[in-house]
Write an enzyme that holds these catalytic residues in place. Structure first.
Site, PDB file in Angstrom:
ATOM      1  N   ASP A   1      -2.908  -5.124   1.832  1.00 26.95           N
ATOM      2  CA  ASP A   1      -3.527  -4.932   1.008  1.00 26.95           C
ATOM      3  C   ASP A   1      -2.844  -3.294   0.702  1.00 26.95           C
ATOM      4  O   ASP A   1      -4.012  -2.620   0.462  1.00 26.95           O
ATOM      5  CB  ASP A   1      -5.254  -4.574   1.699  1.00 26.95           C
ATOM      6  N   VAL A   2      -1.663  -2.915   0.802  1.00 29.22           N
ATOM      7  CA  VAL A   2      -1.279  -2.328  -0.751  1.00 29.22           C
ATOM      8  C   VAL A   2      -1.620  -2.357  -2.178  1.00 29.22           C
ATOM      9  O   VAL A   2      -1.464  -3.541  -2.826  1.00 29.22           O
ATOM     10  CB  VAL A   2       0.310  -2.479  -0.267  1.00 29.22           C
TER      11      VAL A   2
END
Length: 205
Positions: free
Chosen positions: A23-24
């Site tokens: 979940d960058v």
């Protein structure tokens, strides 16, 4: 590019431990310090799992992550590795330069389709001062097939910094991911066959 480079280093450290962030995105990147001497923190490892989980799908069949920065294989529920985070970091680089996400579509379905099939609009001609090679960096980072991307997030960060400085991109590149975060198609040394058990010459037993 300095921010992307520091996030790339943080991701490399996670990948060396067999972890994929998954979940960058800009909301998970914190910047502290004075201008020109910023220190970047990558936060919210709540979705991070050992890549051995083999999928980003939940029990209800929904994938986890953020639509604007999600890799194609994450949408499709295929196995994830360090290169899934490289794709997301490429999306972050695009956002940092353009001020908008790579695929600013009207619906979630349209954005998902774009991640699976489209490439973002080139930036070099639209934003004065950007070197043309930055589009090549973004295109490689956001390649649909993981094997075409940069092998590590650090390699992406270094490539972006080199292009911004008008320098040659450093070589060689290499994946630093270990364990289950390592690419599944990485070449591994062939296993050595076990030696055959010794047998005593006839008549000696």
């Amino acid at each position: 590019t300095q921010i992307v480079g520091q996030v790339g280093d943080a991701l490399d450290a996670a990948h060396q431990r067999g972890l994929v962030h998954r979940d960058v995105k800009p909301a998970n990147i914190l910047v502290a310090g004075q201008p020109g001497r910023e220190h970047v923190y990558l936060t919210d490892f709540g979705l991070t799992k050992h890549a051995a989980s083999q999928s980003s799908l939940t029990g209800t069949g929904q994938w986890v992550g953020t639509i604007d920065y999600v890799a194609p294989e994450q949408i499709e529920g295929r196995p994830l590795d360090a290169r899934s985070d490289v794709y997301a970091l490429g999306c972050v680089l695009y956002f940092a330069l353009a001020g908008e996400t790579p695929f600013p579509r009207d619906t979630d379905v349209a954005r998902i389709y774009a991640h699976l099939n489209d490439m973002p609009s080139p930036l070099a001609h639209a934003i004065p001062g950007l070197p043309p090679a930055i589009d090549e960096v973004i295109s490689r980072a956001m390649a649909k097939q993981p094997g075409t991307r940069y092998p590590s997030a650090g390699d992406l960060g270094r490539a972006a910094a080199a292009v911004a400085a008008g320098q040659a991109i450093a070589q060689p590149e290499r994946s630093v991911a270990a364990g289950e975060a390592a690419p599944s198609d990485r070449t591994r040394p062939a296993a050595t066959a076990p030696a055959a058990p010794a047998t005593a010459p006839p008549g000696t037993t």
